[in-house]
Motif scaffolding. Structure first.
Motif, PDB file in Angstrom:
ATOM      1  N   LEU A 153      -6.507  -6.392  28.520  1.00 46.18           N
ATOM      2  CA  LEU A 153      -8.062  -6.543  28.743  1.00 46.18           C
ATOM      3  C   LEU A 153      -8.085  -8.224  29.551  1.00 46.18           C
ATOM      4  O   LEU A 153      -9.147  -8.070  30.151  1.00 46.18           O
ATOM      5  N   PHE A 154      -6.710  -9.233  28.972  1.00 49.76           N
ATOM      6  CA  PHE A 154      -6.912  -9.828  29.582  1.00 49.76           C
ATOM      7  C   PHE A 154      -6.470 -10.090  31.557  1.00 49.76           C
ATOM      8  O   PHE A 154      -5.696  -9.682  30.966  1.00 49.76           O
ATOM      9  N   ASP A 155      -7.152 -10.053  32.133  1.00 50.06           N
ATOM     10  CA  ASP A 155      -6.492 -10.485  33.379  1.00 50.06           C
ATOM     11  C   ASP A 155      -5.540 -11.394  33.905  1.00 50.06           C
ATOM     12  O   ASP A 155      -6.493 -12.196  34.440  1.00 50.06           O
ATOM     13  N   THR A 156      -4.084 -11.524  33.523  1.00 49.15           N
ATOM     14  CA  THR A 156      -3.522 -12.727  33.754  1.00 49.15           C
ATOM     15  C   THR A 156      -2.533 -12.417  35.492  1.00 49.15           C
ATOM     16  O   THR A 156      -1.800 -14.004  35.547  1.00 49.15           O
ATOM     17  N   GLY A 157      -2.852 -11.223  35.470  1.00 48.46           N
ATOM     18  CA  GLY A 157      -2.383 -11.583  37.201  1.00 48.46           C
ATOM     19  C   GLY A 157      -0.876 -11.228  37.038  1.00 48.46           C
ATOM     20  O   GLY A 157       0.075 -11.308  37.987  1.00 48.46           O
ATOM     21  N   MET A 158       0.089 -11.260  35.339  1.00 53.01           N
ATOM     22  CA  MET A 158       1.194 -10.459  34.845  1.00 53.01           C
ATOM     23  C   MET A 158       1.625  -9.302  35.479  1.00 53.01           C
ATOM     24  O   MET A 158       2.569  -9.244  35.002  1.00 53.01           O
ATOM     25  N   GLY A 159       0.620  -8.299  35.235  1.00 57.62           N
ATOM     26  CA  GLY A 159       1.277  -6.744  34.789  1.00 57.62           C
ATOM     27  C   GLY A 159       1.189  -6.989  33.606  1.00 57.62           C
ATOM     28  O   GLY A 159       0.898  -7.115  32.633  1.00 57.62           O
ATOM     29  N   THR A 162       2.273  -8.872  29.938  1.00 56.42           N
ATOM     30  CA  THR A 162       1.108  -9.779  29.782  1.00 56.42           C
ATOM     31  C   THR A 162       1.523  -9.556  28.545  1.00 56.42           C
ATOM     32  O   THR A 162       1.220 -10.431  27.303  1.00 56.42           O
ATOM     33  N   PRO A 163       1.162  -8.417  27.746  1.00 60.40           N
ATOM     34  CA  PRO A 163       1.355  -8.206  26.608  1.00 60.40           C
ATOM     35  C   PRO A 163       2.611  -8.048  25.794  1.00 60.40           C
ATOM     36  O   PRO A 163       2.474  -9.058  24.793  1.00 60.40           O
ATOM     37  N   PHE A 164       4.051  -8.504  26.600  1.00 63.80           N
ATOM     38  CA  PHE A 164       4.770  -9.435  25.884  1.00 63.80           C
ATOM     39  C   PHE A 164       4.915 -10.676  25.724  1.00 63.80           C
ATOM     40  O   PHE A 164       5.158 -11.182  24.924  1.00 63.80           O
ATOM     41  N   LEU A 165       3.975 -11.360  26.596  1.00 64.78           N
ATOM     42  CA  LEU A 165       3.890 -13.186  27.011  1.00 64.78           C
ATOM     43  C   LEU A 165       2.949 -13.349  25.865  1.00 64.78           C
ATOM     44  O   LEU A 165       3.491 -13.694  24.664  1.00 64.78           O
ATOM     45  N   PHE A 166       2.076 -13.112  25.434  1.00 64.33           N
ATOM     46  CA  PHE A 166       1.526 -12.931  24.879  1.00 64.33           C
ATOM     47  C   PHE A 166       1.926 -12.507  22.529  1.00 64.33           C
ATOM     48  O   PHE A 166       1.234 -13.866  22.321  1.00 64.33           O
ATOM     49  N   SER A 167       2.354 -11.891  23.131  1.00 63.97           N
ATOM     50  CA  SER A 167       2.869 -10.908  21.774  1.00 63.97           C
ATOM     51  C   SER A 167       4.301 -12.569  21.403  1.00 63.97           C
ATOM     52  O   SER A 167       3.899 -12.189  20.117  1.00 63.97           O
ATOM     53  N   ALA A 168       4.432 -12.682  22.227  1.00 62.46           N
ATOM     54  CA  ALA A 168       5.727 -13.636  21.674  1.00 62.46           C
ATOM     55  C   ALA A 168       5.234 -15.080  21.486  1.00 62.46           C
ATOM     56  O   ALA A 168       6.123 -15.555  20.201  1.00 62.46           O
ATOM     57  N   ILE A 169       4.284 -15.045  22.067  1.00 57.05           N
ATOM     58  CA  ILE A 169       4.056 -17.043  21.601  1.00 57.05           C
ATOM     59  C   ILE A 169       3.490 -16.439  20.240  1.00 57.05           C
ATOM     60  O   ILE A 169       3.293 -16.948  18.977  1.00 57.05           O
TER      61      ILE A 169
END
Length: 396
Positions: A153-159, A162-169
């Protein structure tokens, strides 16, 4: 502050954050399909590879007794860091490629060092509330599994990344937090390497029935979590935000179901609650597909009821293991339970889309009701055994 609530809070939060990597691939699937031509086999593999990896990691951990022989916080920390790293590497791979599928398998193997280890840590604090404590951890698994859909739901512009990035963090934060938790007074370390402990899970009659109940539950659970979001994207069509928000809600509501079932099982009995939950979820599996063309106000409440009941009983199978098994082998027994369960899910997650292609969405989830039926039978048999007196302080 009493160390028990602080440690339980830290373990729970760490579980939520670490388990967010599990469904990153599933949450990214609509965007992945838009970015690349991914066939149905690759789509299923992005989910089932995590299960397969988990099974390999869990069996290795169980045979080596990692959860019983070493500091569980360090084991958890290593698993969370490796899962986060694998998720980050997935962002650099070609969508739907073998390399991406391999990274998802590594995520699964890493989480085998997180989920059952966290349950053992939580159970070490139990004193008449094992169902609630393990329920809290399975609730954390549920919420963590739902979060990638919220990340969308967060528009990061990464397509799709996005879920891969946030969950890795999130997994990295989990590794940091678990270091501040402590084990409870019931924690026992295995005295030596005992590969035979892994076979006790199915050699002992009471443990075997508890594990059969768990397998019936797992037949349904991950196939439901993996394919209901796809079902919702088909239902909502171009309204992807509505599909993701509903998918998040259907999975996340299970966290409340875990807490309620944990509280109820400690008071009314493990077998009572597991049989009730599986009866409800099995019924929802039978009828949900028939509501594919129904109004939102009719479909969504049924899916929410399914989301709550499908996971509500999960912790009680694990709590039963902590009550029925030898204290110094609990980590291994929990790991082997989850390993066999996830091995089954890997098969069902792969087979269900073949059935859906043949039968359509109307009849999509009917086969999932088989698992709860078997689970109810197994827990009914366990209820009648003398060992069941050890469950929930004699409440069976």
């Amino acid at each position: 502050m009493d160390s028990k609530p602080l440690s339980i809070a830290l373990i729970t939060l760490a579980q939520v954050l670490a388990l967010s990597v599990w469904f990153a691939g599933t949450a990214a699937l609509p965007a992945l399909k838009a970015a690349a031509d991914i066939n149905s086999a690759a789509q299923a593999a992005l989910t089932s590879s995590v299960q397969i990896g988990f099974v390999i990691g869990a069996l290795t951990s169980a045979i080596l007794g990692l959860a019983d022989r070493f500091d569980p916080r360090r084991v958890f920390m290593g698993g969370a860091l490796l899962a986060g790293a694998a998720n980050a590497i997935a962002m650099l791979t070609e969508p739907g490629s073998v390399a991406m599928i391999v990274t998802r398998a590594v995520v699964g193997a890493s989480l085998a060092l997180v989920y059952p280890v966290g349950m053992k840590l939580a159970a070490s604090w139990a004193k008449g509330d094992a169902g609630l404590l393990v329920g809290l951890l399975v609730g954390a698994l549920t919420l963590g599994s739902a979060t990638p859909f919220a990340f969308n739901l967060f528009d990061t512009g990464m397509g799709w990344q996005t879920p891969f990035l946030f969950s890795a963090i999130a997994a990295g934060l989990a590794a940091l937090l678990i270091g501040f938790a402590t084990a409870g007074p019931a924690f026992k370390t295995g005295a030596h390497f005992d590969p035979g402990a892994a076979f006790l899970a199915f050699r002992d009659p009471a443990l075997r029935l508890a594990n059969f109940g768990y397998l019936g539950h797992m037949w349904e659970l991950y196939a439901m979590w993996a394919w209901v979001p796809v079902f919702l994207h088909a239902y909502f069509g171009s309204n992807a935000a509505a599909a993701d928000l509903t998918a998040f809600s259907v999975v996340a509501i299970g966290a409340g179901g875990c807490l309620f079932a944990g509280w109820a099982a400690d008071r009314f009995g493990r077998t009572t609650i597991t049989m009730a939950a599986m009866s409800v979820s099995g019924f929802c599996a039978l009828i949900s597909g028939f509501l594919f063309g129904a109004p939102v106000w009719l479909l969504v409440p049924v899916l929410l009821a399914w989301g709550m009941s499908v996971i509500a009983d999960s912790a009680q199978f694990s709590a039963a293991i902590t009550e029925l098994g030898p204290p110094d082998k609990i980590g291994t027994l929990l790991t082997i339970q989850t390993a066999t369960g996830f091995a089954l899910t890997a098969i069902i997650v792969q087979l269900l889309p073949l059935w859906i292609t043949y039968a359509g969405w109307t009849y999509a989830f009917i086969p999932l009701a088989i698992g709860p039926a078997v689970g109810v039978w197994a827990m009914g048999r366990l209820r009648r055994r003398p060992e069941a007196a050890k469950l929930a302080g004699g409440r069976r």
